[in-house]
Design a protein around this motif. Sequence first.
Motif, PDB file in Angstrom:
ATOM      1  N   PHE A 199       0.827  -1.199   0.000  1.00 41.55           N
ATOM      2  CA  PHE A 199       0.000   0.000   0.000  1.00 41.55           C
ATOM      3  C   PHE A 199       0.866   1.256   0.000  1.00 41.55           C
ATOM      4  O   PHE A 199       0.522   2.255  -0.630  1.00 41.55           O
ATOM      5  CB  PHE A 199      -0.943   0.005   1.199  1.00 41.55           C
ATOM      6  N   ASN A 200       1.996   1.206   0.682  1.00 42.25           N
ATOM      7  CA  ASN A 200       2.927   2.324   0.709  1.00 42.25           C
ATOM      8  C   ASN A 200       3.369   2.704  -0.705  1.00 42.25           C
ATOM      9  O   ASN A 200       3.368   3.873  -1.074  1.00 42.25           O
ATOM     10  CB  ASN A 200       4.143   1.968   1.565  1.00 42.25           C
ATOM     11  N   VAL A 201       3.717   1.707  -1.498  1.00 40.14           N
ATOM     12  CA  VAL A 201       4.157   1.962  -2.875  1.00 40.14           C
ATOM     13  C   VAL A 201       3.009   2.526  -3.705  1.00 40.14           C
ATOM     14  O   VAL A 201       3.181   3.507  -4.442  1.00 40.14           O
ATOM     15  CB  VAL A 201       4.702   0.676  -3.535  1.00 40.14           C
ATOM     16  N   LEU A 202       1.837   1.930  -3.584  1.00 42.29           N
ATOM     17  CA  LEU A 202       0.686   2.403  -4.356  1.00 42.29           C
ATOM     18  C   LEU A 202       0.321   3.840  -3.997  1.00 42.29           C
ATOM     19  O   LEU A 202       0.044   4.654  -4.880  1.00 42.29           O
ATOM     20  CB  LEU A 202      -0.515   1.483  -4.130  1.00 42.29           C
ATOM     21  N   LEU A 203       0.350   4.152  -2.705  1.00 43.91           N
ATOM     22  CA  LEU A 203       0.023   5.505  -2.277  1.00 43.91           C
ATOM     23  C   LEU A 203       1.078   6.506  -2.746  1.00 43.91           C
ATOM     24  O   LEU A 203       0.744   7.603  -3.193  1.00 43.91           O
ATOM     25  CB  LEU A 203      -0.128   5.557  -0.759  1.00 43.91           C
ATOM     26  N   MET A 204       2.333   6.112  -2.689  1.00 41.56           N
ATOM     27  CA  MET A 204       3.404   7.002  -3.137  1.00 41.56           C
ATOM     28  C   MET A 204       3.278   7.310  -4.634  1.00 41.56           C
ATOM     29  O   MET A 204       3.373   8.465  -5.049  1.00 41.56           O
ATOM     30  CB  MET A 204       4.768   6.371  -2.852  1.00 41.56           C
ATOM     31  N   ILE A 205       3.015   6.291  -5.426  1.00 42.72           N
ATOM     32  CA  ILE A 205       2.857   6.491  -6.869  1.00 42.72           C
ATOM     33  C   ILE A 205       1.598   7.311  -7.157  1.00 42.72           C
ATOM     34  O   ILE A 205       1.612   8.212  -8.008  1.00 42.72           O
ATOM     35  CB  ILE A 205       2.833   5.134  -7.603  1.00 42.72           C
ATOM     36  N   ALA A 206       0.517   7.029  -6.447  1.00 47.12           N
ATOM     37  CA  ALA A 206      -0.728   7.789  -6.640  1.00 47.12           C
ATOM     38  C   ALA A 206      -0.520   9.262  -6.318  1.00 47.12           C
ATOM     39  O   ALA A 206      -1.001  10.142  -7.046  1.00 47.12           O
ATOM     40  CB  ALA A 206      -1.840   7.205  -5.776  1.00 47.12           C
ATOM     41  N   GLY A 244      -0.329  20.586  14.096  1.00 46.36           N
ATOM     42  CA  GLY A 244      -0.132  21.896  13.481  1.00 46.36           C
ATOM     43  C   GLY A 244       0.794  21.886  12.282  1.00 46.36           C
ATOM     44  O   GLY A 244       1.102  22.936  11.731  1.00 46.36           O
ATOM     45  N   ILE A 245       1.238  20.707  11.866  1.00 44.89           N
ATOM     46  CA  ILE A 245       2.161  20.600  10.725  1.00 44.89           C
ATOM     47  C   ILE A 245       1.396  20.034   9.537  1.00 44.89           C
ATOM     48  O   ILE A 245       0.714  19.013   9.647  1.00 44.89           O
ATOM     49  CB  ILE A 245       3.356  19.689  11.060  1.00 44.89           C
ATOM     50  N   HIS A 246       1.504  20.700   8.393  1.00 47.92           N
ATOM     51  CA  HIS A 246       0.855  20.243   7.161  1.00 47.92           C
ATOM     52  C   HIS A 246       1.921  19.691   6.220  1.00 47.92           C
ATOM     53  O   HIS A 246       2.701  20.445   5.655  1.00 47.92           O
ATOM     54  CB  HIS A 246       0.135  21.410   6.471  1.00 47.92           C
ATOM     55  N   HIS A 247       1.951  18.360   6.070  1.00 47.81           N
ATOM     56  CA  HIS A 247       2.874  17.752   5.115  1.00 47.81           C
ATOM     57  C   HIS A 247       2.297  16.412   4.674  1.00 47.81           C
ATOM     58  O   HIS A 247       1.782  15.644   5.493  1.00 47.81           O
ATOM     59  CB  HIS A 247       4.257  17.561   5.728  1.00 47.81           C
ATOM     60  N   HIS A 248       2.385  16.143   3.382  1.00 51.81           N
ATOM     61  CA  HIS A 248       1.769  14.928   2.836  1.00 51.81           C
ATOM     62  C   HIS A 248       2.401  13.655   3.391  1.00 51.81           C
ATOM     63  O   HIS A 248       1.746  12.629   3.503  1.00 51.81           O
ATOM     64  CB  HIS A 248       1.801  14.941   1.300  1.00 51.81           C
ATOM     65  N   TRP A 249       3.679  13.686   3.783  1.00 53.56           N
ATOM     66  CA  TRP A 249       4.313  12.481   4.312  1.00 53.56           C
ATOM     67  C   TRP A 249       3.777  12.132   5.692  1.00 53.56           C
ATOM     68  O   TRP A 249       3.744  10.950   6.075  1.00 53.56           O
ATOM     69  CB  TRP A 249       5.831  12.622   4.341  1.00 53.56           C
ATOM     70  N   LEU A 250       3.352  13.117   6.460  1.00 51.79           N
ATOM     71  CA  LEU A 250       2.741  12.820   7.762  1.00 51.79           C
ATOM     72  C   LEU A 250       1.415  12.085   7.571  1.00 51.79           C
ATOM     73  O   LEU A 250       1.128  11.106   8.262  1.00 51.79           O
ATOM     74  CB  LEU A 250       2.538  14.104   8.564  1.00 51.79           C
ATOM     75  N   ALA A 251       0.599  12.571   6.643  1.00 50.77           N
ATOM     76  CA  ALA A 251      -0.672  11.892   6.352  1.00 50.77           C
ATOM     77  C   ALA A 251      -0.409  10.506   5.774  1.00 50.77           C
ATOM     78  O   ALA A 251      -1.099   9.537   6.123  1.00 50.77           O
ATOM     79  CB  ALA A 251      -1.508  12.733   5.386  1.00 50.77           C
ATOM     80  N   HIS A 252       0.575  10.402   4.922  1.00 52.71           N
ATOM     81  CA  HIS A 252       0.964   9.129   4.312  1.00 52.71           C
ATOM     82  C   HIS A 252       1.287   8.113   5.422  1.00 52.71           C
ATOM     83  O   HIS A 252       0.767   6.998   5.435  1.00 52.71           O
ATOM     84  CB  HIS A 252       2.183   9.364   3.409  1.00 52.71           C
ATOM     85  N   GLY A 253       2.155   8.511   6.343  1.00 51.17           N
ATOM     86  CA  GLY A 253       2.531   7.624   7.439  1.00 51.17           C
ATOM     87  C   GLY A 253       1.361   7.268   8.334  1.00 51.17           C
ATOM     88  O   GLY A 253       1.229   6.127   8.795  1.00 51.17           O
ATOM     89  N   PHE A 254       0.479   8.230   8.564  1.00 50.44           N
ATOM     90  CA  PHE A 254      -0.701   7.985   9.387  1.00 50.44           C
ATOM     91  C   PHE A 254      -1.601   6.941   8.738  1.00 50.44           C
ATOM     92  O   PHE A 254      -2.079   6.016   9.408  1.00 50.44           O
ATOM     93  CB  PHE A 254      -1.464   9.292   9.623  1.00 50.44           C
ATOM     94  N   PHE A 255      -1.860   7.075   7.435  1.00 48.76           N
ATOM     95  CA  PHE A 255      -2.703   6.101   6.736  1.00 48.76           C
ATOM     96  C   PHE A 255      -2.074   4.708   6.745  1.00 48.76           C
ATOM     97  O   PHE A 255      -2.760   3.709   6.921  1.00 48.76           O
ATOM     98  CB  PHE A 255      -2.992   6.549   5.307  1.00 48.76           C
TER      99      PHE A 255
END
Length: 111
Positions: free
Chosen positions: A26-33, A51-62
């Motif tokens: 899923f990590n690979v699929l999400l990264m490519i998406a 208070g931090i907005h970054h796509h990698w934080l959301a990525h790791g959370f998911f």
Amino acid sequence: MNTTNEVTFDSMTRGFGLSTSIAVFFNVLLMIAKEHFVSLKDFMKSISFFGIHHHWLAHGFFLLLIFIILGSIFTRMDIKVRDSFLRNMLIASFVISSSSIVIFFLLEFFA
């Protein structure tokens, strides 16, 4: 170390081992998406963690959610897989996923 085809890992180890393999893919699929769909990346940037907005934080959370939810489900299902199968599945998922990321970025670089 168990060299036979027995099931000696407990249900939690088997459940979260399987969950790890799925989360890695899923990590690979999400990264490519995220690389192909800017709207997805922007949405993930809009999610705030401490208070931090970054796509990698959301990525790791998911990924963490997927890992915990699937691991819990698989543990309760008490799936019987041989230790050697689980070990080989984990190794294969990491090798395939890592290779996929390298190939993806090479293709992007030379495109």
